[in-house]
Design an enzyme around this catalytic site. Sequence first.
Site, PDB file in Angstrom:
ATOM      1  N   PHE B 196       0.854  -1.185   0.000  1.00 17.91           N
ATOM      2  CA  PHE B 196       0.000   0.000   0.000  1.00 17.91           C
ATOM      3  C   PHE B 196       0.891   1.237   0.000  1.00 17.91           C
ATOM      4  CE2 PHE B 196      -2.426   3.541   1.500  1.00 17.91           C
ATOM      5  CZ  PHE B 196      -3.684   3.360   0.936  1.00 17.91           C
ATOM      6  N   ASP B 302       9.160   3.274   1.987  1.00 19.76           N
ATOM      7  CA  ASP B 302       7.927   3.971   2.329  1.00 19.76           C
ATOM      8  C   ASP B 302       7.669   3.771   3.822  1.00 19.76           C
ATOM      9  OD1 ASP B 302       5.315   4.687   2.904  1.00 19.76           O
ATOM     10  OD2 ASP B 302       4.459   3.778   1.102  1.00 19.76           O
ATOM     11  N   LYS B 333       1.720  10.603   8.347  1.00 22.90           N
ATOM     12  CA  LYS B 333       0.987  10.058   9.498  1.00 22.90           C
ATOM     13  C   LYS B 333       1.510  10.559  10.848  1.00 22.90           C
ATOM     14  CE  LYS B 333      -1.107   5.837   7.620  1.00 22.90           C
ATOM     15  NZ  LYS B 333      -2.481   5.692   8.056  1.00 22.90           N
ATOM     16  N   THR B 357       2.335  24.470  -4.689  1.00 18.54           N
ATOM     17  CA  THR B 357       2.010  25.751  -4.052  1.00 18.54           C
ATOM     18  C   THR B 357       2.553  25.836  -2.633  1.00 18.54           C
ATOM     19  OG1 THR B 357       0.015  26.035  -5.370  1.00 18.54           O
ATOM     20  CG2 THR B 357       0.141  27.294  -3.332  1.00 18.54           C
TER      21      THR B 357
END
Lengths: 472, 472
Positions: B196, B302, B333, B357
């Site tokens: 994931f 990750d 997280k 941005t």
Amino acid sequence: MLLRSLATVTAQKPYFLDEPVKPMMQTAVPGPASKSVLERLDKYQDTRTAFFVADFEKSKGNYIVDVDGNTMLDVFAQIASIPIGYNNPAFLELATKPAFQTALANRAALGVNPTKDWVDSVEDAFMRVAPKGMANVFTVMCGSCANENAFKTAFMYQAAKRRGQNDFTPEELNSCMKNQAPGSPDMSILSFSQAFHGRLFGSLTATASKAIHKVDIPAFDWPKAPFPALKYPLEDHVEHNKKAEAASLEQVEHIIKTNQKPVAAVVVEPIQSEGGDNHASFDYFRKLQAICQKHDVLFIVDEVQTGVGATGTFWAHEAWNLPSPPDIVTFSKKFQAAGFYLNPQLRPKHTYRLYNTWMGDPVRAMQAAAIVNEIESKDLLSNVKQVGGYLQRGLKELASKGSLANVRGQGTFIAFDMHTPTERDNFLLAMRQKGVNIGGCGERSVRLRPMLVFQQNHADILLNTMESVLYK
Amino acid sequence: MLLRSLATVTAQKPYFLDEPVKPMMQTAVPGPASKSVLERLDKYQDTRTAFFVADFEKSKGNYIVDVDGNTMLDVFAQIASIPIGYNNPAFLELATKPAFQTALANRAALGVNPTKDWVDSVEDAFMRVAPKGMANVFTVMCGSCANENAFKTAFMYQAAKRRGQNDFTPEELNSCMKNQAPGSPDMSILSFSQAFHGRLFGSLTATASKAIHKVDIPAFDWPKAPFPALKYPLEDHVEHNKKAEAASLEQVEHIIKTNQKPVAAVVVEPIQSEGGDNHASFDYFRKLQAICQKHDVLFIVDEVQTGVGATGTFWAHEAWNLPSPPDIVTFSKKFQAAGFYLNPQLRPKHTYRLYNTWMGDPVRAMQAAAIVNEIESKDLLSNVKQVGGYLQRGLKELASKGSLANVRGQGTFIAFDMHTPTERDNFLLAMRQKGVNIGGCGERSVRLRPMLVFQQNHADILLNTMESVLYK
């Protein structure tokens, strides 16, 4: 000789009583203090794109202060993302409220545990200004994510329509785990030449503003239609512009009918922003929606840059007078909170398909509610319309003297062109040295993105500074 | 008969003196007040995934309180994203500080105007705990964005390597605007079965945890290698597991050598989380990195779910003792701030290619610095190791009685399996009714994601409640 002065304009009550009255420059920009901070930061992060280092504690209203003590009128506003002025008292007061501090100290996973005041924020921020007829909102963390989730919603809608009452087939469920059809379908999003919808893999595929944003990054084979290349001022080029718009719409319909990868949605900006502030007529957008409806392709309006008041309506697309709402409207930037409006029939039938850990940020939603309050209580949309008209007239006067052209805008969402990219870049640098912070867009355009609290006295300073830079 | 009680364990000094001493339930969950709020919210947003409505004002430490007044021990923690307990005094104090409130009221576009204290936050938060040898950090807004930008970085690196000293060709710049090769190259990211990495178009392509997340969404044709299917407990299945890992690595190398779309990077989770808490040996990861290095494929770790202490080291991959750092490590997280570490040689030569941005959020970076402070000053990593060992031993005792199996974990990042998905779902519901909030993962796994302030007394409550639910 200056075109205008504070004495000659209608006196407006200032929104910020304690704002500086004009730019005050102490050093070149970036000055030695900015350079010193940037040098330290550059060990960890690429700082080559930085204009200067901001001292937000000292910034106020329309004025940004840097660490060298330079006070600049800011019509770039953090890439069009500051809505109601630096250190707006409404934001400062909000930061002292217990509910706000609780939301800050306890970041919710809103899909699992919505907080007790989340529904109030949804009503007070998003639903209070929802585009007419749009009853649902999905919140995320940034504009690119808003567009990507909007695209996902469109794909799920089209797949569900094709599937009818049937559930997923085992073949679909198995093949998608291998990133293969039919589970990973060959559908597409149709966007426009010069469009900017973000920088992640789906949103970057839909983007076509500058090659440097896209080169070397794998993209989906999704189509682009030509955005109409209008001539300005619009009123002097009615026939040419009508033809350009008709040609664009014809291409849109042709692509929808013939594209090998079926088009799930069309995504369009009300004014193409990063791509050069390209406008189209309200009639064009009404016809675009009609084409989408005729072919049951979803109509997604990307209001990440145009939304929240700068064009004179809360959403730029409100001015189009569409006969029915768009299917999806995305937002971020000046709303501080990001996400999209959708019609409830676009909710996926199964759960956990439009989902992520945080699903937005209650802190930014509370700020969005404060922004809506401020816009309503100070009637900032009327201000934007009035000062926008004033500023456009002033720019057209300056344009008549030859250094700039193609002044165009809605409200204070205004741009103009210089003759060459180099002239544009030099102009931006020169303006900054004289205390006005501006940004560019497209190849040789200058975009003005003042905040909603930009008033006539600020417009005068901008125009006078431009005059002195351009015409000495 | 209860296995353990507060009296029998070593007394630990509690991190939260004013925390509840145990769960206290007033109603079923969700109770009438939760249902009423959810009904109101459901007009605007899909609420079917909500467990209950949180009252964060009343929540404290390891305990979450809902709007019905139910007090639950929380080992799900907003999908593994609460680091140091609800209403941690360090966070509450930070919210009162002027610099924090200034950052909140003035959201920076950090690529244009870094703020004067941004570099301090970068040092105090990200660099202070940077994986050894990783000198740069790029910040964004969420975990999916972190992974997508990491993938972009890998593609730009590989394209630059191929290009050598040459600049982009006109053909590359033109073709990328049409989403076509060579400008939009046919490169790929290699990920693993059950992985994931997020839910946007690039990150979702690399994801393979559940079909419902992927079906109907177009994906890139990127490859997957089988993640080794280890048997637990690891020490009883050494030979089987070695073979499974060798087979996986063989596939990885085979794909890198033969995949039609050249592999730019391999991305892997230290523990596959959403996909079922699947572990591999430290030796496996060292060999995986070696294969990447051999073929000059980037090695992306990750750590969105595993990072920030829960495995007993700040970054889970620290435990692997790699001979050299990974190329990229992503986070989000529990760090509150999202982004990735990278080696400076991965900075693109041209500007505006890794850019957006906001480029992260100074507010969340200040919170990240407070988290690092709290972890260091309270020695929370030692706590995690100690209580993690204690909890794993207790779970293995419970497993020996038959209702659960495959207890596995590092620190308090622990999971176990139930016999069927239905048994798992019923277990989670029953635990919640008894005042323990837990989440699932994979097909039939239960994942424990307590905060770093989870102590032995909390472990006892968890274990005793499990015993009463499973064995009456």
